[in-house]
Design an enzyme around this catalytic site. Structure first.
Site, short mmCIF file in Angstrom:
data_model
loop_
_atom_site.label_atom_id
_atom_site.label_comp_id
_atom_site.label_asym_id
_atom_site.label_seq_id
_atom_site.Cartn_x
_atom_site.Cartn_y
_atom_site.Cartn_z
CB ILE A 51 -0.97 -0.01 1.20
CG1 ILE A 51 -1.89 -1.24 1.11
CG2 ILE A 51 -1.79 1.28 1.25
CD1 ILE A 51 -2.69 -1.52 2.37
NE ARG A 69 -5.51 -3.04 11.93
CZ ARG A 69 -5.94 -3.12 10.68
NH1 ARG A 69 -6.04 -2.04 9.92
NH2 ARG A 69 -6.27 -4.29 10.15
CD GLU A 95 -10.35 1.51 14.31
OE1 GLU A 95 -9.55 2.42 14.05
OE2 GLU A 95 -10.73 0.67 13.48
CG HIS A 99 -10.76 0.99 10.00
ND1 HIS A 99 -10.15 0.37 11.07
CD2 HIS A 99 -10.15 0.49 8.88
CE1 HIS A 99 -9.23 -0.48 10.63
NE2 HIS A 99 -9.22 -0.42 9.31
CB ILE A 100 -14.20 3.96 5.08
CG1 ILE A 100 -13.66 5.41 5.00
CG2 ILE A 100 -15.34 3.86 6.07
CD1 ILE A 100 -14.63 6.38 4.35
C1 GLV Z 1 -8.14 -2.92 7.05
O1 GLV Z 1 -7.84 -2.16 7.92
C2 GLV Z 1 -7.37 -4.06 6.71
O2 GLV Z 1 -6.43 -4.41 7.43
O3 GLV Z 1 -7.68 -4.69 5.70
#
Ligand code: GLV
Length: 334
Positions: free
Chosen positions: A158, A240, A269, A287-288
């Site tokens: 990512i 996180r 959260e 958290h989207i």
């Molecule tokens: C989302 O937070 C994931 O870890 O996929």
């Protein structure tokens, strides 16, 4: 042969439920409540596998109380809800859902960066509150994105996606810090330069956190690290909750020691530090980062495919641990 039994711990796409019903006797948490550990344990009695999200904690107590459970398939790339050592010892296979969410999550990281730098939600609140009566010269003056320095902490898939968007799309200078340095080929692809965390915090205009949570990573960004950042800098957390000390961040934002933050994840959260709810210079999302219809289905399907593989006595597709063989054999004998 009787079909194995599985639990789907939260509500997911009907098409993935239907797929799982072809292979297993399926129980679904239709209410979509986040169950307490006691309820989850009770629901797992007689189950061979479970599809979880990051909200379900899998620890030694739960595993001991569910002797038939063989596989826990997390619908998330992160799996800090797993006590991996306990799962290993108990002979339980854990899996996650990497790759399918990489580009979607990188898109979101960039969206949050843009919204934070350019004060999009703050100015929208102003407009909705009826406060916009005239144009003015400095109104919602934000931070430049194009051509600025992007600092990424955590350069996995990512992080690399965000680096590419920044370097190739916005002409940003990309610096990164990671447990290990990328290969020269990957560095060239991302146009990214490896630096120490200290140099990154001191130089970046936008700091993006994309590292996995481990107990060692707790409060990677606390008061001392925030103090290293430029007063004009922004901090983006899509990693996180717990990687940032949210109380220290709220204080730094209140005192404008950094310009702004964009947060998709929070310590404890879905609770959010109360001061973060009142400071204006922070963009908050629940958290989207991987939440698009297409990606959610792919994540759920990957968890489902892992359940089919492991309960069909094949190797997990995306294993996160190596279960102890003797303990695993006992679970198959229950
Ligand atoms: C989302 O937070 C994931 O870890 O996929």
């Amino acid at each position: 042969m009787t079909k194995p039994s599985i639990l789907i711990a939260r509500a997911i796409s009907p098409s993935v439920v239907a797929f799982l019903q072809r292979h297993f006797v399926v129980t679904v948490n239709e209410s979509d409540e986040v169950w307490s550990p006691e309820t989850l344990t009770a629901q797992l009695q007689g189950k061979d596998g479970v599809l979880t999200t990051g909200s379900e904690r899998i620890d030694a107590a739960l595993l001991a109380a569910c002797p038939q459970l063989k596989v826990v398939a997390n619908m998330a790339v992160g799996y800090n809800n797993f006590d991996v050592a306990a799962m290993e010892q108990a002979g339980v296979q854990g899996t996650n859902s990497p790759d399918v969410l990489t580009e979607t999550t990188a898109d979101f990281g960039f969206a949050l960066l843009m919204a934070t730098a350019r004060r999009i939600t703050e100015s929208e609140h102003y407009l909705r509150a009826g406060k916009w009566t005239k144009w003015s010269y400095e109104m919602f003056s934000g931070a430049e994105v194009h051509g600025s320095t992007l600092g990424i902490i955590g350069m996995g898939r990512i992080g690399q996606g965000i680096a590419k968007r920044g370097a190739h799309g916005f002409g940003m200078q990309v610096i990164y810090h990671n447990r290990s340095q990328l290969s020269p080929e990957l560095e060239a692809e991302c146009k990214a330069r490896y630096v120490s965390q200290q140099e990154l915090l001191q130089t970046a205009d936008h700091v993006v956190l994309v590292l996995p949570y481990t107990p060692e990573n707790r409060h990677t960004i606390g008061a001392a690290e925030l103090a290293l950042m430029k007063p004009t800098a922004t901090l983006i957390n899509i990693a996180r909750g717990g990687i940032v000390d949210d109380a220290a961040l709220a204080q730094a934002l209140k005192e404008q020691r950094i310009a702004a933050a964009g947060l998709d994840v929070f310590e404890g959260e879905p609770k959010v530090h109360p001061d973060l709810l009142t400071v204006p210079n922070v963009v908050l999302t629940p958290h989207i980062a991987s939440a698009t219809a297409g990606t959610r289905i792919k994540m759920a399907q990957m968890a489902a495919d892992n359940l089919v593989a492991v309960l069909g006595r094949k190797a997990a597709l995306t294993a996160v641990n190596t279960p102890d063989a003797a303990a695993q054999a006992k679970r198959w004998a229950v």
